[in-house]
Every structure is written in structure tokens, then in C-alpha cells.
Write an enzyme that holds these catalytic residues in place. Structure first.
Site, short mmCIF file in Angstrom:
data_model
loop_
_atom_site.label_atom_id
_atom_site.label_comp_id
_atom_site.label_asym_id
_atom_site.label_seq_id
_atom_site.Cartn_x
_atom_site.Cartn_y
_atom_site.Cartn_z
N ARG A 75 20.46 47.03 -7.16
CA ARG A 75 19.38 47.47 -5.78
C ARG A 75 18.93 48.31 -6.69
NH1 ARG A 75 20.35 50.71 -1.71
NH2 ARG A 75 21.47 50.05 -1.25
N TYR A 127 -2.44 31.97 3.35
CA TYR A 127 -1.46 31.09 3.29
C TYR A 127 -0.57 30.53 4.97
CZ TYR A 127 3.36 29.58 2.23
OH TYR A 127 4.84 29.63 1.78
N ASP A 201 -3.53 37.83 -3.24
CA ASP A 201 -2.85 37.08 -3.35
C ASP A 201 -2.91 36.27 -4.76
OD1 ASP A 201 -1.00 34.83 -3.38
OD2 ASP A 201 -0.81 34.89 -0.94
N LYS A 226 6.30 29.49 -7.36
CA LYS A 226 5.29 28.50 -7.73
C LYS A 226 5.02 28.37 -9.10
CE LYS A 226 4.85 28.11 -2.95
NZ LYS A 226 3.63 29.64 -2.22
C1 LIG Z 1 3.80 29.75 -1.62
C2 LIG Z 1 2.85 30.83 -0.93
C3 LIG Z 1 3.32 32.36 -1.02
C4 LIG Z 1 4.85 32.38 -0.32
O1 LIG Z 1 5.42 32.56 -1.40
P1 LIG Z 1 7.32 31.78 -0.93
O2 LIG Z 1 8.30 32.62 -2.20
O3 LIG Z 1 7.41 31.04 -0.52
O4 LIG Z 1 7.50 33.67 0.11
C5 LIG Z 1 2.33 33.16 -0.68
N1 LIG Z 1 1.23 32.74 -0.96
C6 LIG Z 1 1.06 31.78 -1.46
C7 LIG Z 1 -0.15 31.49 -1.58
C8 LIG Z 1 1.42 30.89 -1.89
O5 LIG Z 1 1.73 29.47 -1.99
#
Ligand SMILES: *Cc1c(COP(=O)(O)O)cnc(C)c1O
Length: 414
Positions: A75, A127, A201, A226
Site C-alpha cells: 500500500r 467528464y 485533467d 485511456k
Molecule cells: C475516463 C476519464 C476519467 C475517469 O477515469 P477512469 O479511469 O474511468 O476512472 C476522467 N477524465 C476524463 C477526461 C476521462 O475521459
């Protein structure tokens, strides 16, 4: 504010786990850096070509007081996680990087830096999951969240005040592909609100196309689910920060809450990120062809690689390419539904960043958690179709779209 970093961060007694080493500025092009993993990050006895998966919860210590080992408990730290964190810090030009269980976890960890009574300024085209988590902290944690149109820096500035703790940006936004001036906004926030952190982000651009820490952000995070991993075979979140102080605070939260990424997923993420460069180049060149095709059909296309995008120049100043996510409007929800369902090669799926191409209707899928009236307020067209372009042959992708448009009843121009 309580200095949480002064408390012992380690899970057990005295052992402090290995930190993600400070990055040195990339010496090569990013495409090269992506492939080269710093072998000093994990001291492997056998010189394994692939970083080993340390599938272990605990590490034996040398001394009775629990000290002596670099790691004690996964952890708190694990060598496979260290390897990917060091690599990501290099790629993001971050002082320190962390990998956690999902992209939402990355945001959750960052939101722990905000105390009750403090405020967050965030975009209004964000998002869906981000919207949900921000709504949660505003309802249960006494944090005020302002959603503004971040394409207008003045709208952000208007909401800044002595209680502002975070300014949370996405650029391009999703699914409307609007651009926020990360550089300009960061500068103004730091001038007006020295206590506030600019958080970006950067999932949609990936570190390959846009480096937000260099643009002035304090924290950049990604859904590693992604582009970074690229195959939709794992979930992960990545956080990079510009200062040691913020890094210590984030590490404290990750260790305290146990949100660090497990060893096997760390290994998958490290493998995936090596090919980010070629995947993104191919996905982007395909996306440019598809955006041109759709625009030539007279459809309203949102893509920062098109000269018709109202912020084409701004995006070009922030990023080295338009990426591979675009959206378009048909003017008719029913028509959009038929197009989506008529596609064969394009998988109907939320998410993006995978090697295969995906099609979706954000208002019915990824953004359905945003209430209809708020979607309307934020001018999110219900007929919007989002395309997340993969690495297939572009002719097949365009032929399949052409067919889907025809079958749906759209008058396709030859
Ligand atoms: C998919 C996504 C998230 C969240 O990520 P997860 O791995 O699904 O928790 C946050 N911001 C954007 C722009 C995303 O496309």
C-alpha cells in the site's frame, strides 16, 4: 491548514517507502523517452528486460524495529509501482508522479487537498464522472464548486477568491471539444490566488501532445485507462505534480487511503505507455481524415484540428496536435441514434484512447449522469455523436461511417 506531511506517511512503523524519483528533463524526443524505462528505478538482480511484477503485499525487513528495507508494505510502495511512477514523472516532466487505481481515484486523491469551506472553480463541459464527484464533495464535504465556461478566462477569474483552493480544467473539453487557455488561466490564478492550485485533467491529449505542468499547472492527472495504456485492458489513474510539497501531500493521501495501483496493473500500464507515441500519431492522423470527411458532408464537427474550430490557434499554442477525439452534430437525435447503431466497425462504447475506434452518444452514455436540465443549461446537444478514433486503416473507418450515415437516412455526398 494541518501539515499532513509532517505525520508519518508509512503504513507501519518507521519505514518510508521509495519515493518516485524527481524527474530530469527529457533528453530525447518524447517518443523515444516513452520506450526507454530507467532501469535504475528497479534494482533487478537479473537485468530483466521487462520490469518484474512484484506481486507481493509485504517485504521482509532486516531489523526488529521494522527498519532496513526500502519497501515494507505494498500500500505504501512497491517496486513495480515505483518503476511506472518514475517513468511517468519523466514523461510528464513532473517533480513526482503517482499511479492510482482509476482516473476518478486520481481526482479523489487531489480533492482531499480541499478542506470544508474552501472552493473549487471547474469547467462546465467536463467528464461526467468528474461532475458526479464534484457534486458529491459539494453536497457532503462543505466544498463550494463553481462550474464556469473555462473557454472564457474572465469567467474563471470572476469566481476566484480567498477561499479558492483548486481551479480544475480540461482542455479540450469533452464532449464539446472546447479549449481552455491553460497557460493564461494558470498565470492569472497564481497572480490573484497564491493559495490555489491549478489542476488539469489531461486525459484527452495525453502527455504526448500536451504538457500542462510546463504550461503552468500545478497538478496534471490522467485516466490511465485511456491513451496511456491504450488497449482498454486495465483501469488506472496517473497524477503528476510540479513541487515536492504537493507531492508529499498527495503521497500521504494515497498511502493513507490505499489507492495506489496494484503491481500487475502497474506492469500493464508501463507496457502500454511505451507505444503511446505511435498509437497517438496514427489515431490522430486518422482523426484528421475523418473530421475532414464529416465536415465535407456539411455536418457541424468539433475538432481542434479543423481550421473552422473557433479556438484553432489557441489549441495550437498549447498542444502539439489535435488528438483523436471529435464530436459532431446531426441536428436530429433519432438520426444520430440510427448512425451510431448502423456503424459496424465503430464499437458503441463509452471511453476513448483504445486502439480500436469507438462511437457514442455522450448525452445517453458517458454524460448521462449529468441531469438533463443541466445538460441543456451547458448547451450539450442531445444529438451529439462522439468519435474516438483508433489505429485501423482510415479507408475502412470512413467507408463504415459512410454506410452508417446512408443507412440512417443521411444524404451522403459522393
Ligand atoms: C475516463 C476519464 C476519467 C475517469 O477515469 P477512469 O479511469 O474511468 O476512472 C476522467 N477524465 C476524463 C477526461 C476521462 O475521459
Amino acid at each position: 491548514m494541518v501539515d499532513i506531511t509532517s505525520a508519518s506517511a508509512s503504513s507501519s512503523s518507521a519505514v518510508s517507502p521509495a519515493v518516485s524519483a524527481a524527474s530530469t528533463r527529457p533528453a530525447y524526443h518524447l517518443a523515444t523517452e516513452l520506450v526507454h524505462i530507467d532501469s535504475d528505478a528497479v534494482k533487478d538482480n537479473y537485468n530483466a528486460a521487462s520490469v518484474p511484477i512484484y506481486q507481493t503485499a509485504t517485504f521482509k525487513q532486516h531489523n526488529a524495529d521494522g527498519s532496513g528495507g526500502e519497501y515494507d508494505y505494498s500500500r505504501s510502495g512497491n517496486p513495480t509501482r515505483t518503476a511506472v511512477e518514475v517513468h511517468m514523472a519523466k514523461i510528464m516532466a513532473a517533480e513526482r508522479a503517482f499511479v492510482v487505481s482509476t482516473g476518478m481515484t486520481a481526482l479523489d486523491v487531489i480533492l482531499r487537498l480541499v478542506k470544508s469551506g474552501q472552493e473549487i472553480v471547474a469547467g462546465d463541459d467536463i467528464y461526467g464522472g468528474t461532475n458526479r464527484l464534484l457534486t458529491y464533495v459539494s453536497q457532503f464535504n462543505g466544498v463550494r464548486v463553481h462550474n464556469v465556461d473555462t473557454t472564457d478566462p474572465r469567467k474563471v477569474e470572476e469566481k476566484l477568491g480567498p477561499n479558492t483552493r483548486l481551479v480544475l480544467l480540461e482542455s479540450p473539453t469533452n464532449p464539446l471539444i472546447k479549449i481552455a487557455d491553460i497557460r493564461g488561466i494558470s498565470q492569472r490564478v497564481h497572480e490573484l490566488c497564491p493559495q490555489a492550485l491549478v489542476v488539469v485533467d489531461n486525459t484527452m491529449m495525453s502527455p504526448y501532445l500536451q504538457n500542462t505542468l510546463e504550461l503552468g499547472a500545478d497538478i496534471e492527472y490522467h485516466s490511465g485507462t485511456k491513451y496511456l495504456s491504450g488497449h482498454h485492458d486495465l483501469m488506472a489513474g496517473v497524477i503528476g505534480c510540479r513541487t515536492k510539497e504537493v507531492g508529499d501531500q498527495l503521497y500521504f493521501v494515497i498511502n493513507a487511503s490505499g489507492s495506489g495501483l496494484g503491481p500487475f496493473d502497474c506492469w500493464l500500464l508501463l507496457r502500454g505507455v511505451k507505444t503511446l507515441g505511435i498509437r497517438m500519431e496514427k489515431q490522430q492522423s486518422n482523426a484528421i481524415l475523418i473530421a475532414d470527411f464529416l465536415e465535407a458532408q456539411g455536418l457541424r464537427v468539433h475538432f481542434p484540428g479543423l481550421k473552422s474550430h473557433p479556438q484553432y490557434d489557441l489549441h495550437a499554442q498549447l498542444a502539439s496536435g489535435p488528438g483523436a477525439v471529435l464530436s459532431f452534430e446531426t441536428g436530429d437525435v433519432g438520426l444520430s441514434e440510427r448512425i451510431v447503431e448502423g456503424a459496424r466497425l465503430w464499437g458503441i462504447s463509452v471511453s476513448f484512447g483504445c486502439v480500436n475506434s469507438l462511437i457514442s452518444m455522450p448525452c445517453k452514455m458517458s454524460h448521462a449522469s449529468i441531469p438533463a436540465e443541466i445538460r441543456k443549461q451547458r448547451q450539450l446537444p442531445e444529438d451529439l455523436i462522439r468519435l474516438c478514433v483508433g489505429i485501423e486503416h482510415p479507408e475502412d473507418l470512413i467507408n463504415d461511417l459512410t454506410n452508417a450515415l446512408r443507412v440512417a437516412g443521411f444524404p451522403v455526398k459522393a
